[in-house]
Each structure stands twice: as C-alpha cells, then as structure tokens.
Design a protein around this motif. Structure first.
Motif, short mmCIF file in Angstrom:
data_model
loop_
_atom_site.label_atom_id
_atom_site.label_comp_id
_atom_site.label_asym_id
_atom_site.label_seq_id
_atom_site.Cartn_x
_atom_site.Cartn_y
_atom_site.Cartn_z
N LEU A 100 1.32 31.19 -12.67
CA LEU A 100 1.18 31.80 -13.70
C LEU A 100 -0.07 31.47 -13.85
O LEU A 100 -1.78 32.37 -14.49
CB LEU A 100 1.58 30.95 -14.57
CG LEU A 100 0.05 30.26 -16.38
CD1 LEU A 100 0.47 31.32 -17.42
CD2 LEU A 100 1.03 29.12 -16.68
N LEU A 101 -1.10 30.51 -13.16
CA LEU A 101 -2.64 30.23 -12.48
C LEU A 101 -3.10 31.29 -12.14
O LEU A 101 -4.38 31.52 -12.09
CB LEU A 101 -2.68 28.72 -12.03
CG LEU A 101 -1.89 27.47 -12.66
CD1 LEU A 101 -2.29 27.02 -11.71
CD2 LEU A 101 -2.58 26.94 -14.37
N GLU A 102 -2.81 31.85 -11.14
CA GLU A 102 -2.93 32.44 -10.08
C GLU A 102 -3.24 34.23 -11.48
O GLU A 102 -4.48 34.93 -11.30
CB GLU A 102 -2.10 33.35 -9.35
CG GLU A 102 -2.72 34.25 -8.38
CD GLU A 102 -1.65 35.33 -7.37
OE1 GLU A 102 -1.94 36.61 -6.54
OE2 GLU A 102 -1.70 33.48 -7.00
N GLU A 103 -2.32 34.40 -12.54
CA GLU A 103 -2.77 35.37 -12.86
C GLU A 103 -3.59 35.59 -14.04
O GLU A 103 -3.91 35.82 -14.70
CB GLU A 103 -1.42 35.66 -13.89
CG GLU A 103 0.28 35.87 -13.66
CD GLU A 103 1.66 36.06 -14.38
OE1 GLU A 103 1.04 35.53 -15.58
OE2 GLU A 103 2.28 36.87 -13.91
N GLN A 104 -3.77 33.92 -14.23
CA GLN A 104 -4.79 33.64 -15.59
C GLN A 104 -5.72 33.86 -14.68
O GLN A 104 -7.17 34.40 -15.21
CB GLN A 104 -4.49 32.14 -16.13
CG GLN A 104 -3.72 31.94 -17.14
CD GLN A 104 -3.20 30.71 -17.25
OE1 GLN A 104 -3.86 29.66 -16.59
NE2 GLN A 104 -2.80 30.90 -18.41
N MET A 105 -6.24 32.89 -13.46
CA MET A 105 -7.01 33.77 -12.73
C MET A 105 -7.80 34.65 -12.36
O MET A 105 -8.96 34.73 -12.87
CB MET A 105 -7.41 32.89 -10.88
CG MET A 105 -8.38 32.54 -10.91
SD MET A 105 -8.39 31.85 -9.11
CE MET A 105 -8.17 30.01 -9.37
N ARG A 106 -7.10 35.76 -12.04
CA ARG A 106 -6.41 36.67 -11.67
C ARG A 106 -7.61 37.93 -12.88
O ARG A 106 -8.48 38.63 -13.49
CB ARG A 106 -6.24 37.33 -11.16
CG ARG A 106 -5.76 37.60 -9.87
CD ARG A 106 -4.54 38.13 -9.04
NE ARG A 106 -4.41 37.09 -7.74
CZ ARG A 106 -5.03 37.62 -6.80
NH1 ARG A 106 -6.14 38.91 -6.52
NH2 ARG A 106 -4.55 37.80 -5.52
#
Length: 69
Positions: free
Chosen positions: A39-45
């Motif tokens: 989830l955090l990777e998706e949000q960061m991207r």
C-alpha cells in the motif's frame, strides 16, 4: 467501541490495509509487513508521478542514521 466502518477508517488513516490488520490478528506479521509495504509503495508511486518524479523499480534504501554529522 468502534463500529466496523469506524475501525476501517482508523486503519486507513494510519496507512494500514484491512488485509494487513488481519495478518496481525492471525499472528502473521509477515502478511502485515507485505500488505502495508504494498500500500505505501502504491501511494508513494502515485505521489511521485503526480509531481513528476520518476522512481526506480526498487524503493528500499539504506536506513543508516545520518543525522549525527
């Protein structure tokens, strides 16, 4: 006591997907880490794309403490 919807809102406000929370409830911390990382990777991207910053394939970095210089 929180309702189910209230609990989901609290988890979401802390960047914790319900699947990750389920992992903790099932004594599967690896599931928590995997799902929250996803989830955090998706949000960061999404954030980086929105401001025009390209990101590489891997987002892991060195976590050395460089604040004591």
């Amino acid at each position: 006591m929180l309702t189910a919807d209230g609990a989901k809102r609290v988890l979401a406000s802390h960047g914790i997907p319900t699947r990750a929370w389920s992992g903790l409830q099932q004594s599967r911390p690896e599931l928590f880490v995997e799902e929250r990382t996803r989830l955090l990777e998706e949000q960061m991207r999404a954030f980086a794309a929105g401001i025009g910053v390209p990101l590489g394939d891997r987002l892991e970095g060195v976590a050395d403490d460089d604040s004591a210089e």
